[in-house]
Design an enzyme around this catalytic site. Structure first.
Site, PDB file in Angstrom:
ATOM      1  N   CYS B 162      16.889   5.224  22.167  1.00  0.00           N
ATOM      2  CA  CYS B 162      17.974   6.195  22.050  1.00  0.00           C
ATOM      3  C   CYS B 162      18.897   5.945  20.862  1.00  0.00           C
ATOM      4  O   CYS B 162      19.844   6.697  20.638  1.00  0.00           O
ATOM      5  CB  CYS B 162      18.763   6.234  23.350  1.00  0.00           C
ATOM      6  N   HIS B 293      28.358   7.802  21.455  1.00  0.00           N
ATOM      7  CA  HIS B 293      27.061   7.851  22.121  1.00  0.00           C
ATOM      8  C   HIS B 293      27.241   8.706  23.381  1.00  0.00           C
ATOM      9  O   HIS B 293      26.418   9.549  23.666  1.00  0.00           O
ATOM     10  CB  HIS B 293      26.589   6.429  22.455  1.00  0.00           C
ATOM     11  N   GLU B 304      31.723   2.084  26.328  1.00  0.00           N
ATOM     12  CA  GLU B 304      31.906   2.522  24.941  1.00  0.00           C
ATOM     13  C   GLU B 304      33.397   2.646  24.622  1.00  0.00           C
ATOM     14  O   GLU B 304      33.849   2.271  23.540  1.00  0.00           O
ATOM     15  CB  GLU B 304      31.184   3.857  24.698  1.00  0.00           C
ATOM     16  N   LYS B 325      26.692  15.368  23.243  1.00  0.00           N
ATOM     17  CA  LYS B 325      25.698  15.366  24.328  1.00  0.00           C
ATOM     18  C   LYS B 325      26.193  16.220  25.499  1.00  0.00           C
ATOM     19  O   LYS B 325      25.398  16.632  26.341  1.00  0.00           O
ATOM     20  CB  LYS B 325      25.412  13.936  24.805  1.00  0.00           C
ATOM     21  N   HIS B 330      21.005  14.646  26.324  1.00  0.00           N
ATOM     22  CA  HIS B 330      20.626  13.452  25.577  1.00  0.00           C
ATOM     23  C   HIS B 330      19.234  13.682  24.989  1.00  0.00           C
ATOM     24  O   HIS B 330      18.241  13.667  25.718  1.00  0.00           O
ATOM     25  CB  HIS B 330      20.641  12.237  26.496  1.00  0.00           C
ATOM     26  N   PHE B 389      18.054   1.268  25.123  1.00  0.00           N
ATOM     27  CA  PHE B 389      17.345   0.258  25.902  1.00  0.00           C
ATOM     28  C   PHE B 389      17.034  -0.931  25.000  1.00  0.00           C
ATOM     29  O   PHE B 389      16.759  -0.767  23.811  1.00  0.00           O
ATOM     30  CB  PHE B 389      16.010   0.820  26.401  1.00  0.00           C
TER      31      PHE B 389
END
Lengths: 411, 403
Positions: B162, B293, B304, B325, B330, B389
């Site tokens: 991502c 993000h 975040e 997003k 996403h 990830f």
């Protein structure tokens, strides 16, 4: 303000041993990693052989950590990382403190994990899949898992350029060190052997169709495809400041590299031109001429078209001298290890320069008619080599070349 | 070292293809989240997604056979074509060997492996045919873009999940700075995937209805799909061509938590932001917009926020930070590339897209998230955050380029 890039450690797991010295010894004594494939059902497929890392036990390298979250790719990569770290003399504490990173090449990640996760969706239902498995379906999973195992907190990047991924990862990491973006990085590649990739390579007609284990011979007139292999190789790359701070030993230097692409894979001339251009650019990047190159580690793996194209590209770049530059190709014994291949070639080339012996191309009793590689042979050759050119070429048109130099302490 | 300019952007998204559709959609806070159509979600615990509907590959894939490449490649080629047109590039005047492609992705071409698995489970493997190897490997996304336009320069896919789009743009920036290419197409692409959807659903990370980043009652992400490509070239060449420059890429930071595959700790994210500021040679209070993000999961948005406050200190409260997003879902490996394109557009237009679906403040998320309405704001420096990830963190900084 470009910095020099040195190799201070090598770690590898291969079908021919778990160190550069073992790999080199196997290549020189023509021990093959290729055997009849018994790891999965290949009924109805053409190719009967594979170069699997038999009896690989991750515990041997990683000790008592919880291995359950690590699939085969992650285990191979983490074990190679452990060996490279040990070889370079980094302590675990220093590694974490200095934010050492990892750049890992892989073509598929773990295609087996991805596919089995999906099959579980289909067979058991989407609510019965494992979250742990899901994290391992990302192509960058092995890099992530190795970072957790070894506390690698710097750059963590994964490079996918097909079978050139490993060499491309080393090139990428070299540039990060050159530009000052990192001072120490593990770089190389990994690929695991699995049914899913084997099946589809076979169906694509790319694998060797002979009924004997020693037949995917680079540049041989009767070659008809490659044998799939697996493994992992990682190099510890460092800049001068990091080396002198640690008082670390130096194995070799990465002098330069280049990457290119042949958009029309069915156009022979264009492919030859792309490979030749990439080699030439790598030489320029390293500020050396073709005359300075002492030997070549070819990408050739037994592919009908690409072996021939690489041979012609070498002749083009070495313009009449190709007869004098010894060319080796290690995949007749190691198989095509895809993402790991380029990194394994570098490991083998560093060892060959150090030992002063270039392994022959095993099985090359005869060269395809008209191939301009008269100095290639199945015999080992004594060399006094300062510079090796390593090629990695993919059937999708990917090209990567890298120049490595034997390290003289007087430099 | 060469300075690197963004001179074109192209994208395929669920709220518009190409910047003429995409940018007004972002400013108006549009969203096309709805029931997933790519596959049957009857057995899933959630059903909504942000898919690209009515995408016609024949409009964009002109040289290759659009049906011989996967959907992520179709998206990538479309985004690349739109970006090249946007940058006013005359392809015939380029040295094709000096044009490279650097793309990020999470899944590559997942539909190919899903087709393989369907057949494997049904015992009909022979129907898979011979095309898998020529269609599935993720490196084909960059390869197919280069094939469509006959580009022979460096060709790389960086599949760092991502955060991949930011990684790919950062790499293209390095390639140009070191003089290895004259022009780079850089971005990310992902197509809607059963594997990804099932995985995030199983993690409990997918919201049942909408995506509400930073909202007190946020329930998770909405998986999406799409692509974006940026045209990057040396600023000197862009100036010589006399083209519009959206922004200059001025630095980036990449870090790894080295801690857990799926649970971030915020420390690595902060480190990536700090490195990006150092790399770009700017001070935290100079940043005028942060593209978060902001996935909409309870944990991501809280961590975040903490990381931003750690890096930006007192100025954090004054810097607008939004998550697009909330509109696009996403889009995985494409997300940070689409967000980088949004940063470039924000810089050009001095406008900031909102975080939509925002209704109630969360005490843990106490920054200025540009709730619901776009804002006119002088955008000089943008920071684009992406996390993935493997504990992967990537922050990218772009700067307005005064002429």
């Amino acid at each position: 303000m470009s910095r020099r890039v040195f190799i201070t450690g090598i770690g590898l797991i291969s079908s021919l041993g778990d160190s550069a010295a073992q790999l080199h010894a196997a290549l020189c004594s023509e021990r093959s990693g290729i055997a009849r494939n018994q790891s999965f059902d290949i009924k109805g497929l053409t190719c009967q052989f594979a170069a699997r890392v038999e009896s690989f036990q991750a515990e041997k390298y990683l000790g008592s950590i919880n291995l359950r979250p690590l699939n085969r790719s992650s285990r191979l990569a983490s074990a190679a990382a452990r060996l490279a770290i040990n070889d370079s003399g980094w302590t675990p504490d220093a590694l974490a403190q200095e934010n050492v990173g990892l750049v890992l090449g892989t073509m598929f990640g773990s295609l087996r994990t991805i596919s089995e996760f999906d099959q579980r969706i289909l067979e058991a239902g989407p609510t019965y899949v494992s979250p742990l498995d899901f994290a391992n379906t990302v192509i960058s999973a092995a890099a992530g898992q190795a970072a957790i195992v070894h506390k690698l907190r710097g750059v963590n990047s994964t490079i996918s350029t097909g079978p050139t991924s490993g060499l491309q990862a080393i090139a990428y990491a070299s540039d990060l060190i050159r530009s000052g973006g990192a001072k120490a990085l593990l770089a190389g590649g990994v690929e695991e052997l699995c049914f899913q990739s084997f099946y589809n390579f076979d169906r694509a007609g790319l694998l060797c169709a002979c009924n004997k284990s020693h037949c995917a011979i680079p540049f041989h007139p009767q070659r008809n495809g490659f044998v799939l292999g697996e493994g992992a190789a990682l190099l510890m790359l460092e800049d001068e400041a990091s080396i002198s701070q640690r008082g670390a030993p130096v194995l070799a230097e990465i002098r330069g590299h280049a990457s290119g692409f042949a958009p029309q894979t069915d156009d022979n001339d264009e492919a030859i031109e792309a490979i030749a251009r990439t080699m030439q650019l790598a030489l320029s990047d390293a500020r050396v001429d073709a005359d300075n190159i002492d030997c070549i580690s070819a990408s050739a793996n037994g592919s009908i078209d690409w072996d021939r194209r690489e041979a012609h590209a070498i002749a083009k770049v070495f313009d009449g001298h190709s007869g004098e530059v010894p060319v080796t190709a290690i995949k007749s014994l190691l198989g095509e290890t895809l993402g790991a291949a380029g990194a394994l070639q570098v490991a083998s080339a560093v060892q060959a320069m150090g030992d002063g012996v270039l392994p022959g191309i095993s099985g090359l009793t005869q060269l395809e008619h008209d191939l301009p590689l008269t100095h290639s042979t199945n015999c080992n050759q004594r060399i006094d080599a300062d510079l090796t050119l390593v090629n990695s070429i993919g059937f999708d048109g990917q090209c990567c070349s890298l120049v490595i130099a034997r390290y003289e302490r007087t430099n | 070292m060469e300075r690197v300019a963004v001179t074109g952007v192209g994208m395929v998204t669920s709220i518009g293809t190409g910047r003429e559709e995409f940018w007004p959609s972002l400013l108006h806070g549009r969203s096309n989240v709805g029931p997933v159509e790519s596959f049957d979600t009857r057995d899933y615990s959630v059903h909504n997604g942000a898919e690209v509907r009515n995408f016609d590959p024949e409009r964009f894939v002109l040289k290759l056979d659009p049906y011989q490449v996967g959907r992520a490649s179709q998206f990538a080629i479309a985004a690349a074509r739109l970006a090249l047109i946007d940058a006013n590039i005359e392809i015939d005047r380029l040295d094709p060997h000096r044009v490279g492609v650097s793309m990020g992705t999470t899944s590559g071409e997942p539909r190919e492996v899903e087709r393989f698995d369907d057949n494997n489970v049904a015992n009909t493997l022979e129907q898979v045919g011979s095309s898998f190897i020529r269609r599935y490997p993720c490196n084909l996304i960059a390869g197919n873009v280069a094939r469509e336009f006959s580009f022979g320069g460096i060709n790389v896919v960086i599949p760092t999940a991502c955060a991949a789009g930011n990684f790919a743009i950062a790499h293209a920036f390095e390639v140009l700075r070191s003089g290895r290419a004259d022009l780079m197409l850089a971005g990310g692409s992902d197509s809607f995937s059963r594997i990804t959807y099932a995985g995030f659903a199983r993690l409990g990370a997918v919201a049942p209805e909408i995506c509400q980043p930073f909202d007190r009652h946020r329930k998770g992400m909405i998986p999406g799909e799409g692509a974006a490509v940026l045209v990057l070239e040396p600023l000197s060449k862009a100036r010589a061509r006399g083209v519009r420059v959206y922004a200059e890429v001025s630095g980036y930071g990449l870090s790894c938590d080295g801690h857990h595959m799926t649970a971030g700790d915020g420390e690595g994210a902060a480190r990536a932001m700090s490195q990006a500021l150092d790399n770009a040679g700017i001070k935290p209070d100079e940043v005028s917009y942060i593209s978060a993000h902001g996935t909409g999961t309870p944990t991501n948005d809280r961590l975040e926020t903490i990381a931003v406050k750690r890096v930006f200190g007192e100025s954090a409260a004054r810097i607008p930070i939004s998550s697009i997003k909330s509109m696009l879902g996403h889009t995985m490996g494409a997300a940070s590339a689409i967000e980088a394109a949004a940063c470039a557009l924000a810089t050009l237009h001095d406008q900031i897209p909102p975080t939509i679906n925002f209704s109630q403040r969360d005490p843990d998320c106490d920054l200025d998230y540009v709730p619901n309405l776009a804002r006119d704001h002088r955008v000089h420096l943008t920071m684009n955050n992406a996390y993935a990830f493997g504990g992967n963190n990537a922050s990218l900084i772009m700067k307005k380029c005064e002429s």
